[in-house]
Design a protein around this motif. Sequence first.
Motif, PDB file in Angstrom:
ATOM      1  N   LYS A  29       0.739  -1.241   0.089  1.00  0.00           N
ATOM      2  CA  LYS A  29      -0.047  -0.060  -0.024  1.00  0.00           C
ATOM      3  C   LYS A  29       0.967   1.233   0.112  1.00  0.00           C
ATOM      4  CE  LYS A  29      -4.095  -2.019   2.057  1.00  0.00           C
ATOM      5  NZ  LYS A  29      -5.016  -1.868   1.076  1.00  0.00           N
TER       6      LYS A  29
ATOM      7  N   ALA B 142      -6.843  10.119  -0.614  1.00  0.00           N
ATOM      8  CA  ALA B 142      -6.892  10.544   0.798  1.00  0.00           C
ATOM      9  C   ALA B 142      -5.663  11.166   1.018  1.00  0.00           C
ATOM     10  CB  ALA B 142      -7.422   9.536   1.855  1.00  0.00           C
TER      11      ALA B 142
ATOM     12  N   VAL C 160      -7.417   6.806   9.108  1.00  0.00           N
ATOM     13  CA  VAL C 160      -7.256   5.343   8.693  1.00  0.00           C
ATOM     14  C   VAL C 160      -5.861   4.713   8.629  1.00  0.00           C
ATOM     15  CG1 VAL C 160      -7.868   3.466   7.193  1.00  0.00           C
ATOM     16  CG2 VAL C 160      -9.088   5.895   7.152  1.00  0.00           C
TER      17      VAL C 160
ATOM     18  N   LYS D 289      -3.226   1.925   7.614  1.00  0.00           N
ATOM     19  CA  LYS D 289      -2.949   0.648   6.814  1.00  0.00           C
ATOM     20  C   LYS D 289      -1.923  -0.009   7.185  1.00  0.00           C
ATOM     21  CE  LYS D 289      -6.249   2.526   3.580  1.00  0.00           C
ATOM     22  NZ  LYS D 289      -6.729   2.978   2.286  1.00  0.00           N
TER      23      LYS D 289
ATOM     24  N   VAL E 105      -6.721  -2.748   7.482  1.00  0.00           N
ATOM     25  CA  VAL E 105      -6.833  -1.438   7.501  1.00  0.00           C
ATOM     26  C   VAL E 105      -8.003  -1.126   8.547  1.00  0.00           C
ATOM     27  CG1 VAL E 105      -8.528   0.249   6.162  1.00  0.00           C
ATOM     28  CG2 VAL E 105      -6.829  -1.439   4.861  1.00  0.00           C
TER      29      VAL E 105
ATOM     30  N   LEU F 288      -9.914   1.808  10.660  1.00  0.00           N
ATOM     31  CA  LEU F 288     -10.556   3.096  10.845  1.00  0.00           C
ATOM     32  C   LEU F 288     -10.595   3.461  12.221  1.00  0.00           C
ATOM     33  CD1 LEU F 288     -11.529   2.254   7.977  1.00  0.00           C
ATOM     34  CD2 LEU F 288     -13.375   3.775   8.419  1.00  0.00           C
TER      35      LEU F 288
ATOM     36  N   GLU G 214      -3.710   7.934   6.993  1.00  0.00           N
ATOM     37  CA  GLU G 214      -4.549   8.864   5.819  1.00  0.00           C
ATOM     38  C   GLU G 214      -5.756   9.363   6.623  1.00  0.00           C
ATOM     39  OE1 GLU G 214      -4.476   6.300   2.501  1.00  0.00           O
ATOM     40  OE2 GLU G 214      -6.790   5.830   2.718  1.00  0.00           O
ATOM     41  N   GLU G 215      -6.201  10.467   5.755  1.00  0.00           N
ATOM     42  CA  GLU G 215      -7.521  11.151   6.410  1.00  0.00           C
ATOM     43  C   GLU G 215      -8.798   9.936   5.887  1.00  0.00           C
ATOM     44  OE1 GLU G 215      -9.528  14.239   4.068  1.00  0.00           O
ATOM     45  OE2 GLU G 215      -8.297  13.472   2.432  1.00  0.00           O
ATOM     46  N   GLN G 216      -9.716   9.886   6.841  1.00  0.00           N
ATOM     47  CA  GLN G 216     -10.840   9.283   6.666  1.00  0.00           C
ATOM     48  C   GLN G 216     -11.768   9.974   5.567  1.00  0.00           C
ATOM     49  OE1 GLN G 216     -13.791   7.822   9.371  1.00  0.00           O
ATOM     50  NE2 GLN G 216     -12.177   7.051  10.764  1.00  0.00           N
ATOM     51  N   LEU G 217     -12.108   9.276   4.497  1.00  0.00           N
ATOM     52  CA  LEU G 217     -13.086   9.897   3.697  1.00  0.00           C
ATOM     53  C   LEU G 217     -14.393   9.598   3.752  1.00  0.00           C
ATOM     54  CD1 LEU G 217     -10.736   9.178   0.269  1.00  0.00           C
ATOM     55  CD2 LEU G 217     -10.893  11.385   1.607  1.00  0.00           C
TER      56      LEU G 217
ATOM     57  N   GLU H 259     -18.628   3.970  -1.755  1.00  0.00           N
ATOM     58  CA  GLU H 259     -17.685   3.219  -2.595  1.00  0.00           C
ATOM     59  C   GLU H 259     -18.145   2.579  -3.965  1.00  0.00           C
ATOM     60  OE1 GLU H 259     -15.380   0.786  -0.186  1.00  0.00           O
ATOM     61  OE2 GLU H 259     -15.908   1.756   1.601  1.00  0.00           O
TER      62      GLU H 259
ATOM     63  N   LYS I 105     -19.151  -4.909   2.043  1.00  0.00           N
ATOM     64  CA  LYS I 105     -18.207  -5.609   2.968  1.00  0.00           C
ATOM     65  C   LYS I 105     -18.577  -6.108   4.129  1.00  0.00           C
ATOM     66  CE  LYS I 105     -13.903  -4.610   0.540  1.00  0.00           C
ATOM     67  NZ  LYS I 105     -13.736  -2.829  -0.151  1.00  0.00           N
TER      68      LYS I 105
ATOM     69  N   MET J  85     -13.508   5.840  -3.497  1.00  0.00           N
ATOM     70  CA  MET J  85     -14.700   6.470  -2.283  1.00  0.00           C
ATOM     71  C   MET J  85     -15.059   7.958  -3.307  1.00  0.00           C
ATOM     72  SD  MET J  85     -15.962   6.474   0.569  1.00  0.00           S
ATOM     73  CE  MET J  85     -14.880   6.056   1.883  1.00  0.00           C
TER      74      MET J  85
ATOM     75  N   LEU K 124      -9.257   4.592  -2.845  1.00  0.00           N
ATOM     76  CA  LEU K 124      -8.711   4.115  -1.624  1.00  0.00           C
ATOM     77  C   LEU K 124      -7.824   3.010  -1.959  1.00  0.00           C
ATOM     78  CD1 LEU K 124     -12.770   3.297  -0.231  1.00  0.00           C
ATOM     79  CD2 LEU K 124     -10.930   5.330   0.295  1.00  0.00           C
ATOM     80  N   GLU K 125      -7.922   2.387  -2.837  1.00  0.00           N
ATOM     81  CA  GLU K 125      -6.916   1.105  -2.942  1.00  0.00           C
ATOM     82  C   GLU K 125      -6.709   0.668  -4.415  1.00  0.00           C
ATOM     83  OE1 GLU K 125      -7.900  -2.799  -1.572  1.00  0.00           O
ATOM     84  OE2 GLU K 125      -9.955  -2.395  -2.198  1.00  0.00           O
TER      85      GLU K 125
HETATM   86  P1  AMP Z   1      -8.503  -0.635   1.664  1.00  0.00           P
HETATM   87  O1  AMP Z   1      -8.020  -2.372   1.585  1.00  0.00           O
HETATM   88  O2  AMP Z   1      -7.354   0.244   1.575  1.00  0.00           O
HETATM   89  O3  AMP Z   1      -9.556  -0.636   0.340  1.00  0.00           O
HETATM   90  O4  AMP Z   1      -9.297  -0.523   2.529  1.00  0.00           O
HETATM   91  C1  AMP Z   1     -10.504  -1.389   2.858  1.00  0.00           C
HETATM   92  C2  AMP Z   1     -11.697  -0.720   3.114  1.00  0.00           C
HETATM   93  O5  AMP Z   1     -11.454   0.372   4.473  1.00  0.00           O
HETATM   94  C3  AMP Z   1     -12.357   0.200   2.002  1.00  0.00           C
HETATM   95  O6  AMP Z   1     -12.927  -0.438   1.213  1.00  0.00           O
HETATM   96  C4  AMP Z   1     -12.916   1.289   2.867  1.00  0.00           C
HETATM   97  O7  AMP Z   1     -14.337   0.979   3.154  1.00  0.00           O
HETATM   98  C5  AMP Z   1     -12.175   1.659   4.003  1.00  0.00           C
HETATM   99  N1  AMP Z   1     -11.178   2.667   3.798  1.00  0.00           N
HETATM  100  C6  AMP Z   1      -9.886   2.742   3.264  1.00  0.00           C
HETATM  101  N2  AMP Z   1      -9.328   3.610   3.310  1.00  0.00           N
HETATM  102  C7  AMP Z   1     -10.138   4.652   3.667  1.00  0.00           C
HETATM  103  C8  AMP Z   1     -10.100   6.156   3.837  1.00  0.00           C
HETATM  104  N3  AMP Z   1      -9.166   6.917   3.521  1.00  0.00           N
HETATM  105  N4  AMP Z   1     -11.424   6.672   4.226  1.00  0.00           N
HETATM  106  C9  AMP Z   1     -12.501   6.126   4.543  1.00  0.00           C
HETATM  107  N5  AMP Z   1     -12.623   4.463   4.357  1.00  0.00           N
HETATM  108  C10 AMP Z   1     -11.441   3.924   3.971  1.00  0.00           C
END
Ligand code: AMP
Length: 421
Positions: free
Chosen positions: A103, A118, A141, A143, A153, A155, A185-188, A192, A214, A272, A281-282
């Motif tokens: 990541k 983010a 968040v 990670k 990950v 939150l 990182e900041e929470q967005l 999704e 999820k 997001m 996000l990823e």
């Molecule tokens: P990721 O594996 O990075 O996609 O993270 C898994 C889940 O965490 C995502 O599908 C989102 O629901 C949540 N998530 C990841 N990053 C953020 C973010 N910056 N802000 C809010 N939710 C996040």
Amino acid sequence: MKVLIIGSGGRESTLAWKISQSDKVKKIFMAPGNAGNDHIAERVNIGATNIEKLKEFAKEQKIDITIVGPEAPLVLGITDVFEKEGLPVFGPSQKAAQLEGSKAFSKKILLDNGIPTADGAIFDNYENALAHIHTIRRPVVIKADGLAAGKGVILADTEREAIEALKRIMEQKEFGDAGNTVIIEEQLKGYEVSILAICSGTDFKLLVPSQDHKPIFDGNKGPNTGGMGAYSPVSMFPDEDMEDVIKIIKKTLTSLKTQGITYKGILYVGLMITETGPKVLEFNVRFGDPETQAVLPRMTSDLIDPIEAVAKGEGLKDVHIEWTDKACVAVVAASAGYPGSYKKGYTINGIDEARKDDDCFCFTAGCEKLDNDIVTSGGRVLAVSSLGANFDIAREKAYNALTKIKFTDIYYRKDIGIVYK
Ligand code: AMP
Ligand code: GLY
């Protein structure tokens, strides 16, 4: 053409179902596969990360194309090994697979290229990460950098929660070495969307948008799972946002190219959709699970054409991908207890029944054969997908087909396809 599909989940069952419809495909092998596809594919008892054995098998059988389902073999470099032997393979190289495997690697690409994401920073030192947390006064968040089966990950709404999360990842090593480096990182806020693109270098074709559910419980409550269901299209996702996503994909593929990395395979962009537009996000480097179960039933053209073009290193300009306007809803049936512990070995009845309607599909996952029965062997056991003229019809058909599936401890969400903002 002989095709080998690597993996054993619902995504791989969907890939096998889709390519089995191609006139070009004469034989499908799945390694290791699961017990629900014996009518279309032959299972081979080799694990998805046993790259040497997979290579030997592909050579012996003169496999024309290998499609890699899960991320683990890609991150381990299966594509590089196969290509060295001259074996055509659909999936990115080890270097390209870092987009999912690290990541920190992908965050750097996003930040360095001004791709919307983010705000965040990368730390490989606990004290520095802790000091950073003390300076931010908003939800974050945290990670873990490496692969952590979707669990790395966390939150954190308060400073205390953020410190707790950091300790779990970096000090207690809850996700092992995956937590040597973290992203904070900041929470967005927003909703999704998952976008899959078939890529051949900087050339790409988009697949239709989908959304995954999820959390384990209705109303998006409870711990996250691999995904309890998905649907496509995503009606609230506007076309102008798709333009932004196209720019995101172009910038990502070009940036990789400048680093000498040619991206071949699926690029999964997890977004997001915020008030200021889509933010990444990823990235994942393979088809989503269960997004694939909701996306591929909508594809009316032959999937093997773009796959073949990519595996042979050709461009995609002569490949046309077509879709039905129908909606698709995919509902996952799991073993009660999942994503925690659950019991296995229960007989599954009704798979053929559920498949009877032309618009209903049953994509098996955690299923194995015991004598003449198919029995449960995993958390996510199968998904039932249905196409319908609109969402309500697709949902009703999927849930109706699901009533035909019977096994002890069956659990599924009742609200797949309902939009939570
Ligand atoms: P990721 O594996 O990075 O996609 O993270 C898994 C889940 O965490 C995502 O599908 C989102 O629901 C949540 N998530 C990841 N990053 C953020 C973010 N910056 N802000 C809010 N939710 C996040
Ligand atoms: N459904 C999320 C994923 O495939 O990673």
